[in-house]
Motif scaffolding. Structure first.
Motif, PDB file in Angstrom:
ATOM      1  N   LEU A  43       0.881  -1.167   0.000  1.00 37.68           N
ATOM      2  CA  LEU A  43       0.000   0.000   0.000  1.00 37.68           C
ATOM      3  C   LEU A  43       0.915   1.212   0.000  1.00 37.68           C
ATOM      4  O   LEU A  43       1.641   1.447   0.958  1.00 37.68           O
ATOM      5  N   LEU A  44       0.894   1.944  -1.106  1.00 36.77           N
ATOM      6  CA  LEU A  44       1.824   3.050  -1.278  1.00 36.77           C
ATOM      7  C   LEU A  44       1.049   4.359  -1.265  1.00 36.77           C
ATOM      8  O   LEU A  44       0.035   4.495  -1.950  1.00 36.77           O
ATOM      9  N   GLY A  45       1.532   5.315  -0.472  1.00 36.79           N
ATOM     10  CA  GLY A  45       0.867   6.610  -0.429  1.00 36.79           C
ATOM     11  C   GLY A  45       1.596   7.535   0.518  1.00 36.79           C
ATOM     12  O   GLY A  45       2.440   7.096   1.295  1.00 36.79           O
ATOM     13  N   SER A  46       1.283   8.822   0.444  1.00 40.97           N
ATOM     14  CA  SER A  46       1.908   9.769   1.362  1.00 40.97           C
ATOM     15  C   SER A  46       1.144   9.719   2.674  1.00 40.97           C
ATOM     16  O   SER A  46       0.158   9.014   2.801  1.00 40.97           O
ATOM     17  N   SER A  47       1.616  10.497   3.679  1.00 44.06           N
ATOM     18  CA  SER A  47       0.915  10.470   4.952  1.00 44.06           C
ATOM     19  C   SER A  47      -0.463  11.089   4.763  1.00 44.06           C
ATOM     20  O   SER A  47      -0.615  12.077   4.046  1.00 44.06           O
ATOM     21  N   GLY A  48      -1.454  10.474   5.392  1.00 41.61           N
ATOM     22  CA  GLY A  48      -2.823  10.944   5.231  1.00 41.61           C
ATOM     23  C   GLY A  48      -3.539  10.327   4.055  1.00 41.61           C
ATOM     24  O   GLY A  48      -4.682  10.669   3.766  1.00 41.61           O
ATOM     25  N   SER A  49      -2.878   9.378   3.372  1.00 46.99           N
ATOM     26  CA  SER A  49      -3.516   8.770   2.209  1.00 46.99           C
ATOM     27  C   SER A  49      -4.455   7.632   2.610  1.00 46.99           C
ATOM     28  O   SER A  49      -5.214   7.148   1.790  1.00 46.99           O
ATOM     29  N   GLY A  50      -4.374   7.208   3.878  1.00 47.49           N
ATOM     30  CA  GLY A  50      -5.250   6.150   4.350  1.00 47.49           C
ATOM     31  C   GLY A  50      -4.610   4.777   4.321  1.00 47.49           C
ATOM     32  O   GLY A  50      -5.251   3.784   4.643  1.00 47.49           O
ATOM     33  N   LYS A  51      -3.307   4.724   3.990  1.00 44.40           N
ATOM     34  CA  LYS A  51      -2.665   3.410   3.869  1.00 44.40           C
ATOM     35  C   LYS A  51      -2.523   2.722   5.222  1.00 44.40           C
ATOM     36  O   LYS A  51      -2.773   1.527   5.339  1.00 44.40           O
ATOM     37  N   THR A  52      -2.141   3.500   6.243  1.00 47.32           N
ATOM     38  CA  THR A  52      -1.989   2.895   7.565  1.00 47.32           C
ATOM     39  C   THR A  52      -3.349   2.502   8.150  1.00 47.32           C
ATOM     40  O   THR A  52      -3.485   1.447   8.764  1.00 47.32           O
ATOM     41  N   THR A  53      -4.354   3.347   7.929  1.00 42.03           N
ATOM     42  CA  THR A  53      -5.698   3.000   8.398  1.00 42.03           C
ATOM     43  C   THR A  53      -6.172   1.707   7.750  1.00 42.03           C
ATOM     44  O   THR A  53      -6.761   0.847   8.399  1.00 42.03           O
ATOM     45  N   THR A  54      -5.888   1.556   6.451  1.00 42.27           N
ATOM     46  CA  THR A  54      -6.263   0.326   5.758  1.00 42.27           C
ATOM     47  C   THR A  54      -5.591  -0.877   6.409  1.00 42.27           C
ATOM     48  O   THR A  54      -6.224  -1.915   6.643  1.00 42.27           O
ATOM     49  N   LEU A  55      -4.314  -0.721   6.741  1.00 41.15           N
ATOM     50  CA  LEU A  55      -3.579  -1.811   7.392  1.00 41.15           C
ATOM     51  C   LEU A  55      -4.200  -2.135   8.751  1.00 41.15           C
ATOM     52  O   LEU A  55      -4.352  -3.301   9.120  1.00 41.15           O
ATOM     53  N   ARG A  56      -4.579  -1.083   9.493  1.00 39.81           N
ATOM     54  CA  ARG A  56      -5.170  -1.286  10.815  1.00 39.81           C
ATOM     55  C   ARG A  56      -6.553  -1.925  10.718  1.00 39.81           C
ATOM     56  O   ARG A  56      -6.990  -2.607  11.644  1.00 39.81           O
ATOM     57  N   LEU A  57      -7.233  -1.693   9.607  1.00 36.83           N
ATOM     58  CA  LEU A  57      -8.525  -2.357   9.390  1.00 36.83           C
ATOM     59  C   LEU A  57      -8.318  -3.854   9.177  1.00 36.83           C
ATOM     60  O   LEU A  57      -9.111  -4.676   9.628  1.00 36.83           O
ATOM     61  N   ILE A  58      -7.233  -4.201   8.491  1.00 41.34           N
ATOM     62  CA  ILE A  58      -6.942  -5.622   8.261  1.00 41.34           C
ATOM     63  C   ILE A  58      -6.494  -6.273   9.573  1.00 41.34           C
ATOM     64  O   ILE A  58      -6.881  -7.387   9.895  1.00 41.34           O
ATOM     65  N   GLY A  59      -5.681  -5.534  10.341  1.00 39.76           N
ATOM     66  CA  GLY A  59      -5.173  -6.071  11.610  1.00 39.76           C
ATOM     67  C   GLY A  59      -6.239  -6.172  12.684  1.00 39.76           C
ATOM     68  O   GLY A  59      -6.097  -6.931  13.634  1.00 39.76           O
ATOM     69  N   GLY A  60      -7.298  -5.378  12.550  1.00 39.00           N
ATOM     70  CA  GLY A  60      -8.375  -5.418  13.529  1.00 39.00           C
ATOM     71  C   GLY A  60      -8.280  -4.337  14.586  1.00 39.00           C
ATOM     72  O   GLY A  60      -9.008  -4.346  15.570  1.00 39.00           O
ATOM     73  N   PHE A  61      -7.356  -3.381  14.418  1.00 40.33           N
ATOM     74  CA  PHE A  61      -7.225  -2.286  15.378  1.00 40.33           C
ATOM     75  C   PHE A  61      -8.276  -1.216  15.151  1.00 40.33           C
ATOM     76  O   PHE A  61      -8.538  -0.382  16.005  1.00 40.33           O
ATOM     77  N   GLU A  62      -8.812  -1.195  13.941  1.00 41.67           N
ATOM     78  CA  GLU A  62      -9.921  -0.290  13.632  1.00 41.67           C
ATOM     79  C   GLU A  62     -11.022  -1.142  13.030  1.00 41.67           C
ATOM     80  O   GLU A  62     -10.754  -2.172  12.419  1.00 41.67           O
ATOM     81  N   GLN A  63     -12.262  -0.658  13.184  1.00 41.15           N
ATOM     82  CA  GLN A  63     -13.349  -1.353  12.532  1.00 41.15           C
ATOM     83  C   GLN A  63     -14.046  -0.409  11.564  1.00 41.15           C
ATOM     84  O   GLN A  63     -14.289   0.747  11.886  1.00 41.15           O
ATOM     85  N   PRO A  64     -14.326  -0.906  10.351  1.00 47.77           N
ATOM     86  CA  PRO A  64     -14.892  -0.036   9.331  1.00 47.77           C
ATOM     87  C   PRO A  64     -16.378   0.235   9.590  1.00 47.77           C
ATOM     88  O   PRO A  64     -17.065  -0.614  10.150  1.00 47.77           O
ATOM     89  N   GLU A  65     -16.820   1.425   9.214  1.00 50.95           N
ATOM     90  CA  GLU A  65     -18.245   1.749   9.322  1.00 50.95           C
ATOM     91  C   GLU A  65     -19.028   1.072   8.207  1.00 50.95           C
ATOM     92  O   GLU A  65     -20.187   0.728   8.368  1.00 50.95           O
ATOM     93  N   TYR A  66     -18.396   0.930   7.055  1.00 50.88           N
ATOM     94  CA  TYR A  66     -19.049   0.290   5.911  1.00 50.88           C
ATOM     95  C   TYR A  66     -18.105  -0.746   5.322  1.00 50.88           C
ATOM     96  O   TYR A  66     -16.896  -0.621   5.422  1.00 50.88           O
TER      97      TYR A  66
END
Lengths: 370, 262
Positions: A43-66
């Motif tokens: 997942l390639l992107g600058s800071s704020g691109s959502g790449k880390t959030t995407t990773l945290r969604l896969i890891g289970g540290f965040e849960q998606p609204e949709y």
């Protein structure tokens, strides 16, 4: 597109929303990703691109609204991290300071209740895998950055997870060892066959390591492709600019493949730029006849002088930068000002030169999402 | 060769500091000296060295009972205060709830309020509830100010706990209880012990709240206080010296425990 059942990781139109006083802010918006087993996926992107959030969604540290998150064909959207067969290598490594290296690496087995006698051989194997067989008795504080990173890797790999998530694992390392560790990472992934999902802002890292790259921007996926596709045939101006350098030209489509008399490929189009007909290819979408479009040419794909290629123009060199192994020149042409990068002898400013490239290096882009 | 320039020593500052320090601690030193004084009353001049008052303390049944009461109260209050303090600190660290800041400030009120206010308030409260005064009510009173004392160091330590350690533990398959036992508690252990020792020391020395809340039983400081009005002998100085030594040891212990890991 494959079914989620056969994918290692499948994100189905996932969105992560943070409510703020100004309204909802999407950290990740409608992201769909398909990671196949054994893939090195970045997942390639600058800071704020959502790449880390995407990773945290896969890891289970965040849960998606949709949307839904699938791992190994199972819906895990609402499962906590400890129920997912996914381990993470954190950016700061997150080694437990009060435990020895051996205790750190064995931690996943210890909490899973594996017998002491069964842990020992696996611990040894894990430490050998990352080339630190003798550091078991040390504390994390006694290790160098590179060694800590190996411990974090061994700890995340010891229980053979289905997917390994890596959050900018090289960013805390010195530039000198970064490249060596990069090679080892790729080797480790091939050796273990575990699916890697790798977050980075470093385009070179992503190009060097990945089977597939998803370029992210403003919480959305701009393009998914192999390193070659991403670099040679970027889908949008954002991707073209984010990875490498690019010349952009604007024009109108005057011939589509169907009417293209000398069309070499099915993707070929002809675009009028400043009244000059220019051959290009449209790998991503069919443009309508007469539509205003953006073309992209990489500066190193333009040859100064009479090189190989089916497209050429002439221009005057207006600026020159010499940077050791290569020369960067800005050339005023009838098409506009073009940047050219080439190895070898430097031309002089004011000189009139011929520029040559082949039409399949001239890529028709689609409009950026943001 | 010229002589090297030396920074000027602030002699005046050093002397002033020594004087103030002496002023603060001289009374305690005098008390300690009196405990060894071979005299029937608690006063100077020094008439000769004796351990008689320590012997008298050792044999004094009332002192023994009071000491036992004090230890019971302090131990019970410390355990309760530390446990509740740990929970409160964890709640403040972990959750963003409505009134979190107010909760945090209110938690510290018992330290800020004069003991006499706490004492009167709790006395009124207990009598409304119809609870008889006993060592139990004293324990409750001590928990009230022991809680913020125990909570403080834990919260400070927790606020420096790297969140990624906790996430790493969850990520590697640890359940919440395992994460607390194996990762969070080891990180805050020294702060828990330091807070507990501090709470213990404060409870052991406490007079004002105890004065309001105790029934017939006396704690050690209360016993000393009541004796000051009747028989003032150097035995009191001996008791005070022993308490001083014990408190000092506890405080040094808590300092020593907090230091090694940071």
């Amino acid at each position: 597109m494959n079914l989620p059942a056969t994918s290692s990781v499948y994100l189905d139109a996932v969105s992560k929303v943070y409510p703020t006083a100004q309204g909802d802010v999407y950290a990740v918006r409608q992201v769909t990703l398909d990671v196949q087993p054994g893939e090195f996926y970045s997942l390639l992107g600058s800071s704020g691109s959502g790449k880390t959030t995407t990773l945290r969604l896969i890891g289970g540290f965040e849960q998606p609204e949709y949307g839904e998150v699938y791992i190994g064909g199972q819906v895990v959207t609402e499962q906590p991290p400890y129920q997912r067969n996914v381990h993470t290598v954190f950016q700061d490594y997150a080694l437990f300071p009060h435990l020895t290296v051996a205790e750190n690496v064995a931690y996943p087995l210890t909490v899973a209740g594996v017998n002491r006698s069964d842990i020992a051989p696996r611990l040894e194997e894990a430490l050998r895998l990352v080339h630190i067989p003798n550091l078991g008795d040390r504390r994390p504080a006694q290790l160098s950055g590179g060694q800590q990173q190996r411990v974090a890797l061994a700890r995340a790999l010891i229980s053979r997870p289905q997917v390994l998530l890596l959050d900018e694992p090289l960013s805390a390392l010195d530039a000198q060892i970064r490249e060596a560790v990069r090679q080892e990472l790729r080797q480790l992934q091939r050796q273990t066959g575990i699916t890697f999902v790798y977050v980075t802002h470093d385009q070179e890292e992503a190009l060097a390591l990945s089977d597939l790259i998803a370029v992210m921007h403003s919480g959305q996926v701009e393009q998914v492709g192999t390193p070659l596709e991403i670099y040679e045939q970027p889908a949008s101006p954002f991707v073209a600019r984010f990875i490498g350098q690019a010349n952009f030209l604007t024009g109108q489509v005057i011939a589509d493949p169907a009417s293209d008399s000398n069309g070499t490929t099915a993707q070929a189009v002809t675009v009028a730029v400043n009244g000059i007909a220019l051959g290009a290819i449209a790998p991503h979408q069919r443009p309508a006849l007469g539509a205003t479009v953006t073309l992209m040419i990489r500066p190193e794909r333009i040859v100064l002088g009479n090189g190989p290629g089916d497209t050429s123009t002439t221009g005057t060199i207006v600026e020159m930068t010499y940077i050791g192994q290569r020369v960067e020149a800005w050339v005023d042409t009838p098409l506009g000002r073009l940047k050219v990068v080439q190895l070898g002898d430097s031309p002089t400013v004011g000189e009139t030169v011929q520029l040559t490239w082949s039409r399949d290096r001239c890529i028709l882009l689609t409009a950026s999402a943001a | 060769m010229t002589t090297a320039r030396r920074p000027r020593r602030p002699w005046g500052l050093g002397i002033t500091a020594a004087l103030i320090y002496g002023f603060l601690n001289a009374p305690i030193a005098v008390l300690v000296i009196m405990s060894f004084n071979d005299s029937a009353i608690l006063s100077l001049p020094f008439r000769g060295l004796t351990l008689a008052w320590y012997g008298a303390t050792w044999r004094d049944r009332a002192i023994q009972t009071a000491l036992l009461n004090s230890l019971t109260v302090a131990a019970a209050a410390t355990v309760l205060a530390t446990l509740l303090g740990l929970l409160a600190a964890f709640a403040i660290y972990r959750y963003r709830f409505w009134g979190r800041t107010s909760f945090r400030i209110a938690l510290n009120l018992p330290i800020l309020l004069p003991g006499i206010v706490t004492g009167v308030a709790m006395l009124a409260y207990f009598s409304q509830l119809g609870l008889g005064l006993s060592l139990g009510t004293v324990i409750v009173g001590h928990v009230v100010f022991g809680l913020p004392v125990a909570c403080g160091p834990i919260l400070t330590r927790l606020s420096r706990f790297p969140r990624s350690l906790e996430e790493a533990a969850y990520d590697l398959g640890a359940r919440p209880a395992q994460v607390f036992r194996g990762v969070i508690f080891p990180y805050i252990r020294s702060a828990v012990i330091a807070g507990a020792l501090l709470a213990f020391t404060l409870s052991f020395d406490e007079v004002v709240v105890t004065l309001f809340l105790t029934g017939r039983e006396n704690t050690l400081p209360m016993e000393i206080w009541s004796r000051l009005r009747t028989d003032i002998t150097p035995e009191i100085a001996a008791i005070a010296t022993l308490v001083l030594v014990a408190s000092t040891v506890l405080v040094l212990l808590s300092q020593w425990i907090v230091k090694p890991d940071r």
